[in-house]
Design an enzyme around this catalytic site. Structure first.
Site, PDB file in Angstrom:
ATOM      1  N   LYS A 122      -1.232   0.027  77.711  1.00  0.00           N
ATOM      2  CA  LYS A 122      -1.488  -1.287  77.122  1.00  0.00           C
ATOM      3  C   LYS A 122      -1.233  -2.406  78.123  1.00  0.00           C
ATOM      4  O   LYS A 122      -1.896  -3.440  78.078  1.00  0.00           O
ATOM      5  CB  LYS A 122      -0.630  -1.482  75.860  1.00  0.00           C
ATOM      6  CG  LYS A 122      -1.130  -0.658  74.687  1.00  0.00           C
ATOM      7  CD  LYS A 122      -0.612  -1.204  73.368  1.00  0.00           C
ATOM      8  CE  LYS A 122      -1.183  -0.394  72.211  1.00  0.00           C
ATOM      9  NZ  LYS A 122      -0.592  -0.753  70.917  1.00  0.00           N
ATOM     10  N   LYS A 204     -11.604  10.229  72.767  1.00  0.00           N
ATOM     11  CA  LYS A 204     -11.268   9.989  71.370  1.00  0.00           C
ATOM     12  C   LYS A 204     -12.196   8.932  70.757  1.00  0.00           C
ATOM     13  O   LYS A 204     -12.545   7.957  71.426  1.00  0.00           O
ATOM     14  CB  LYS A 204      -9.821   9.484  71.332  1.00  0.00           C
ATOM     15  CG  LYS A 204      -9.143   9.616  69.995  1.00  0.00           C
ATOM     16  CD  LYS A 204      -7.672   9.222  70.130  1.00  0.00           C
ATOM     17  CE  LYS A 204      -7.163   8.655  68.827  1.00  0.00           C
ATOM     18  NZ  LYS A 204      -5.755   8.278  68.885  1.00  0.00           N
ATOM     19  N   LYS A 207     -12.773   2.425  67.973  1.00  0.00           N
ATOM     20  CA  LYS A 207     -13.589   1.262  67.605  1.00  0.00           C
ATOM     21  C   LYS A 207     -13.669   0.255  68.743  1.00  0.00           C
ATOM     22  O   LYS A 207     -14.456  -0.679  68.684  1.00  0.00           O
ATOM     23  CB  LYS A 207     -13.024   0.588  66.355  1.00  0.00           C
ATOM     24  CG  LYS A 207     -11.667  -0.002  66.618  1.00  0.00           C
ATOM     25  CD  LYS A 207     -10.944  -0.472  65.399  1.00  0.00           C
ATOM     26  CE  LYS A 207      -9.506  -0.757  65.764  1.00  0.00           C
ATOM     27  NZ  LYS A 207      -8.541   0.164  65.256  1.00  0.00           N
TER      28      LYS A 207
END
Ligand code: TRP
Length: 339
Positions: A122, A204, A207
């Site tokens: 992140k 994976k 969205k």
């Protein structure tokens, strides 16, 4: 004597998911559906949390955030979670999370947090907003879990490291003071494969993928979803089987398995001698059959906001009772003067 929940009969589960955007079929199969199945066994006392405090570690537009959060609440219920049986609540409505979160931060080492792979990922993605919350995220997640004296936490691979740190923190606090927290274990669901991208089946389903055809959103129009499945990447072969180089087909088989309950062997047998076209039609049909009732229920719920408000209020009240018991104990043991 231990202060953990030894006197309760059912094992307790705490599950959390962030309202960080529209739910994909992958999120549904990987998390929500497992929760529904778990709750249906009646073997556990479950708390279902929308981890909205965690979501603001990444900057949110308030309007969109509010919509995503209410959508997710409605989807919890539309998917089959029963708020009468198991509290469903917003993390931000239960102050105990912030209260214990701070304490946990004071028990977490910088070195431990620096090793978290999710933080490293992140940090790369949000280099423009490297806030302290992103770094101390695991301390708050530990608080989420320990507050409820949870026995089990259903987590995917990506959250295993956070569960490990939670266990370390529970032991650290228990050893420094006296037994206070139950040391939770990971709950790995028996079934439920990871759903991968329809376009790049080694990744994976997400969205945040730039290619819209790679993911299915639970609230997308059904015809759009059907098209996406028909366009899914396969391989140059023609057999509906698992195997080397057949990641695309295997992913569709996993989707079919999750939406029909059939095993992979049964699916291979069912499509023996049939082509990819037939198979994709069947997958699309099964997904549509799964999603349609959820969407209908979702639409009903969204036109009955008062009911949703009642649910999250009850959920928070319930969660608050359990969580504040733990906070009181912790505060006493730390040496804070009783208010
Ligand atoms: N970190 C989890 C995720 O992103 C969400 C979460 C927050 C959570 N608190 C939790 C999951 C407690 C399980 C238990 O998926």
């Amino acid at each position: 004597m231990s202060d953990t929940n030894t006197n309760q009969t059912k094992k307790r589960i705490l599950s959390g998911i962030q309202p960080s955007g529209a739910l994909t079929l992958g999120n549904y199969v990987g998390a929500l559906k497992n929760w529904v199945d778990l709750a249906a066994t009646d073997e556990y006392e479950c708390y279902f949390m929308l981890a909205d405090l965690h979501t603001i570690t990444v900057r949110q537009d308030p309007k969109v955030f509010r919509k995503n959060t209410m959508d997710l609440l409605a989807l919890f219920i539309a998917s089959g979670l029963d708020p009468e049986k198991n509290p469903i609540f917003f993390q931000s409505h239960v102050p105990a999370h912030s209260m214990l979160g701070w304490v946990m931060m004071c028990y977490t080492y910088m070195g431990e947090l620096s090793r978290m792979t999710q933080y490293k990922d992140k940090a790369k993605k949000h280099a423009d907003n490297l806030n302290a919350g992103l770094f101390t995220y695991p301390s708050l997640m530990a608080a989420d879990i320990l507050l409820y004296q949870a026995d089990l936490v259903p987590v995917g691979d990506d959250q295993m490291q956070h569960l490990e740190i939670t266990r370390d923190l529970a032991n650290r606090f228990n050893n420094a003071n006296s037994p206070t927290f139950k040391v939770p274990e990971a709950y790995i669901p028996k079934v439920g494969a990871r759903i991968m991208s329809l376009q790049e089946p080694t990744q994976k389903m997400s969205k945040s993928d730039s290619n819209e055809n790679s993911y299915i959103l639970l609230l997308d129009p059904i015809d759009k979803t059907v098209k996406k499945i028909k366009r899914a990447v396969t391989d140059s072969g023609s057999e509906v089987k698992r195997g080397e180089g057949k990641e695309g087909i295997e992913n569709l088989m996993n989707i079919y398995s999750a939406t029909t309950g059939k095993t992979m062997d049964e699916i291979e047998a069912e499509f023996d001698g049939k082509g990819y076209g037939d198979f994709k039609s069947a997958v699309a049909e099964a997904v549509a059959e799964t999603i349609r009732p959820i969407q209908n229920k979702y639409n009903d719920l969204m036109s009955n906001k008062d009911y949703l408000v009642q649910i999250y209020k009850n959920g928070a009240e319930n969660a608050n009772k359990t969580a504040m018991k733990t906070v009181s104990k912790v505060y006493r043991k730390i040496g804070f003067i009783q208010p």
